[in-house]
Each structure stands twice: as C-alpha cells, then as structure tokens.
Design an enzyme around this catalytic site. Structure first.
Site, PDB file in Angstrom:
ATOM      1  N   VAL A  61       0.603  -1.240   0.477  1.00 40.21           N
ATOM      2  CA  VAL A  61      -0.095  -0.050   0.098  1.00 40.21           C
ATOM      3  C   VAL A  61       1.018   0.920   0.273  1.00 40.21           C
ATOM      4  O   VAL A  61       1.709   0.939   0.576  1.00 40.21           O
ATOM      5  CB  VAL A  61      -1.333   0.291   1.164  1.00 40.21           C
ATOM      6  CG1 VAL A  61      -0.187  -0.016   2.795  1.00 40.21           C
ATOM      7  CG2 VAL A  61      -2.170   1.149   1.380  1.00 40.21           C
ATOM      8  N   CYS A  62       0.258   2.227  -0.593  1.00 39.83           N
ATOM      9  CA  CYS A  62       0.801   4.009   0.095  1.00 39.83           C
ATOM     10  C   CYS A  62      -0.435   4.683  -0.989  1.00 39.83           C
ATOM     11  O   CYS A  62      -0.629   4.465   0.040  1.00 39.83           O
ATOM     12  CB  CYS A  62       1.515   3.683  -2.013  1.00 39.83           C
ATOM     13  SG  CYS A  62       0.867   3.906  -3.281  1.00 39.83           S
ATOM     14  N   ARG A  63       0.040   5.835  -0.787  1.00 36.61           N
ATOM     15  CA  ARG A  63      -0.942   6.180  -0.654  1.00 36.61           C
ATOM     16  C   ARG A  63      -2.111   6.629  -1.615  1.00 36.61           C
ATOM     17  O   ARG A  63      -3.516   6.484  -1.438  1.00 36.61           O
ATOM     18  CB  ARG A  63      -0.560   8.256  -0.707  1.00 36.61           C
ATOM     19  CG  ARG A  63      -1.622   9.050  -0.448  1.00 36.61           C
ATOM     20  CD  ARG A  63      -1.794  10.388  -0.559  1.00 36.61           C
ATOM     21  NE  ARG A  63      -0.563  10.997  -1.966  1.00 36.61           N
ATOM     22  CZ  ARG A  63      -0.277  11.960  -2.256  1.00 36.61           C
ATOM     23  NH1 ARG A  63      -1.024  13.100  -2.144  1.00 36.61           N
ATOM     24  NH2 ARG A  63       0.470  12.284  -3.358  1.00 36.61           N
TER      25      ARG A  63
END
Length: 110
Positions: A61-63
């Site tokens: 996950v990232c933004r």
C-alpha cells in the site's frame, strides 16, 4: 500505466492478519497507517527486501497506488507473491479500516 502484470486487490479483501507493507515516506506513515502494517519506504525496499517474508502473500500500500504498484512489480519479479492494494491508504481510510498515527493526532492520509 503498470500493465496487467501487477496484481491488484480491493481494500475489503485484505485480511486482518495479512502482511501489509506500507511503502510511503516517513511523514505519510506518521500521519496515519494501518496498525499492523510494516513500514519500508519505496526508496529503501531494495536494501531491506530481506525483511519481507517470502512464504506468504504480501499486500502493498501507498497513498493511492502508484508507488505500491512499483513495489509489487519489483517484489514479484524477485520471487515474492505481492499484490497492490487498490486505491492505497486513501481507499483504506474511506473504507473505514483501522488506522493509527504516530503524532498523537487523529490518523490522516497525507
């Protein structure tokens, strides 16, 4: 942009006990992250890849999904089984999944 070679999973399908790898920068992490996530910024992943388990599914996950897609491609190319969390932490927060912060403030996605 990343083609079909990057597996994607919906936020709702990430199991509570799944290995969630957060590849955002430190300031983003401090503002808000999943309580059980492991933090390895994308820029450090090559040097710290040995910290990521090879014997289980890795959810990245990232933004919003761009950096995590890069991480998923790199991990899968190197022998891991990884999938990109669609919509990243923005979708995680919108879905009402648990979040915490390291700042003492309410968790937020920045």
């Amino acid at each position: 942009m990343f083609g079909s070679s990057v597996p994607v999973v919906e936020v709702s399908t990430v199991p509570a006990d799944g290995y969630l790898l957060d590849v955002r920068e430190a300031d983003e992490w401090r503002a808000g992250h999943a309580p059980s996530a492991v933090h390895i910024p994308l820029g450090e992943l090559a040097q710290r890849a040995a910290e990521v388990p090879r014997d289980r599914q890795v959810y990245v996950v990232c933004r919003v999904g761009g950096r995590s897609a890069q991480a998923v491609r790199a991990l899968n190319d190197a022998g891991w089984t990884a999938a990109n969390v669609a919509g990243g932490m923005s979708a995680w927060a919108l879905a009402g999944r648990d979040m915490t912060s390291d700042t003492g403030a309410d968790p937020a996605v920045v």
